[in-house]
Design an enzyme around this catalytic site. Structure first.
Site, mmCIF file in Angstrom:
data_model
loop_
_atom_site.group_PDB
_atom_site.id
_atom_site.type_symbol
_atom_site.label_atom_id
_atom_site.label_comp_id
_atom_site.label_asym_id
_atom_site.label_seq_id
_atom_site.Cartn_x
_atom_site.Cartn_y
_atom_site.Cartn_z
ATOM 1 N N ASP A 1 1.037 10.135 -23.721
ATOM 2 C CA ASP A 1 0.491 11.510 -22.995
ATOM 3 C C ASP A 1 -0.687 10.630 -22.334
ATOM 4 O O ASP A 1 -1.880 9.849 -22.829
ATOM 5 C CB ASP A 1 0.517 11.868 -23.593
ATOM 6 C CG ASP A 1 0.180 13.980 -22.975
ATOM 7 O OD1 ASP A 1 -1.380 13.324 -22.047
ATOM 8 O OD2 ASP A 1 0.418 14.349 -23.256
ATOM 9 N N SER B 1 0.305 14.149 -17.737
ATOM 10 C CA SER B 1 0.641 14.759 -18.704
ATOM 11 C C SER B 1 0.958 16.446 -17.756
ATOM 12 O O SER B 1 1.999 16.625 -16.277
ATOM 13 C CB SER B 1 0.370 15.775 -19.142
ATOM 14 O OG SER B 1 0.579 16.269 -20.764
#
Length: 295
Positions: A157, A43
């Site tokens: 993610d 991320s």
């Protein structure tokens, strides 16, 4: 440690805007004359890690440190679909223009971005191909940002399954592994006081402006404690809870040489305009960790 370490494998965790703490982490490591030879990031860890691996972190810092709350709102491009609130393309295009895309395998520092293959329910290590495609996949928070398809896989993610990706660095030929955990226990870092936001102009009544003001509210962090969170706040807070739990398991399983903790309440997910403050927290906490390890 029998000899003074010289090379580092750096693990940069996920946590939204708290990820700008990674900037300070890198600065503290470089001040100790330690050479970062390998980076794994999830991320925001993939954003900062990938840009550093491309040797363009200074360029990014000059840009991000000037961001205001209104600038952050302008970077959020609404998807108007059922899959996500934002497309996430505008910010990636801005970064491409600022830094230039690269092939990961050609970067001067080894880099791995971690994403989640949603249909396979497993993590995927992205260490080849377009740097910013990998970053986009690693930052595609489900419900908030559109997923990315790579080689037929739908990726989101990486923090969903691995918010602190130590495993990709396990075979590195480096002296020490430093992992940054953005889900650390609270350290009483509250949001800084800010000026009252400007009132929208009367003539600014368009749908886009209304949506913009809605997102601006997401960036506010001074709500009353007993006020129920909005949908996006609830989503990001839920992800924070999940990632914190997984991060503790990963740290116990892989036990890096040094862990730098950044308090999970240092800032909220979308407070990207607080980059300088987060970098300072990352720097201070890294100095403490390195001092403790006598590096």
């Amino acid at each position: 440690m029998s000899k003074k370490p010289e090379s580092v494998s750096l693990v940069l965790g996920s946590g939204g805007a708290r990820g700008h703490a990674h900037i300070g982490v890198i600065r503290a490591i470089e001040e100790r004359k330690l050479s970062i030879r390998s980076i794994a990031g999830t991320s925001m860890g993939a954003v900062i890690g990938g840009i550093y691996a491309a040797q363009e972190l200074d360029t990014y810092i000059k840009w991000v440190m000037q961001l205001r709350k209104s600038d952050v709102v302008k970077l959020l491009d609404f998807s108007f679909t059922w899959t996500s609130i934002f497309k996430g393309e505008r910010i990636i295009e801005v970064l491409k223009q600022l830094i230039g895309d690269r092939q990961i395998e050609e970067l001067p520092i080894a880099f791995t971005a971690v994403a989640t293959a949603i249909e396979e329910q497993r993590e995927v290590w992205l260490n080849k191909g377009s740097l910013f495609t990998a970053i986009k996949a690693s930052t595609a928070v489900p419900g908030a940002f559109s997923p990315v398809t790579i080689n037929g896989r739908i990726l989101v993610d990486g923090g969903l399954v691995n918010p602190i990706p130590i495993a990709p660095t396990m075979n590195d030929a480096t002296d020490v592994t430093i992992a940054v955990n953005l889900s650390g226990i609270t350290d009483h870092f509250g949001p800084a006081e800010e000026a009252t936001p400007e009132k929208p102009k009367k003539e600014d009544q368009s749908y886009r402006a209304a949506i913009g003001r809605f997102v601006s509210n997401l960036l506010e962090s001074d709500d009353e404690p007993d006020e129920p969170p909005g949908a996006v706040d609830l989503l990001t807070q839920s992800i924070d809870v999940m990632q914190g739990s997984i991060a503790r398991l990963k740290l116990a399983a892989y036990a890096p040489d040094i862990v730098v903790d950044v308090p999970r309440d240092a800032c909220s997910f979308f407070e990207f305009h607080r980059a300088e403050e987060m970098a300072d927290i990352g720097y201070r906490n890294t100095v403490k960790a390195l001092d403790k390890a006598r590096l």
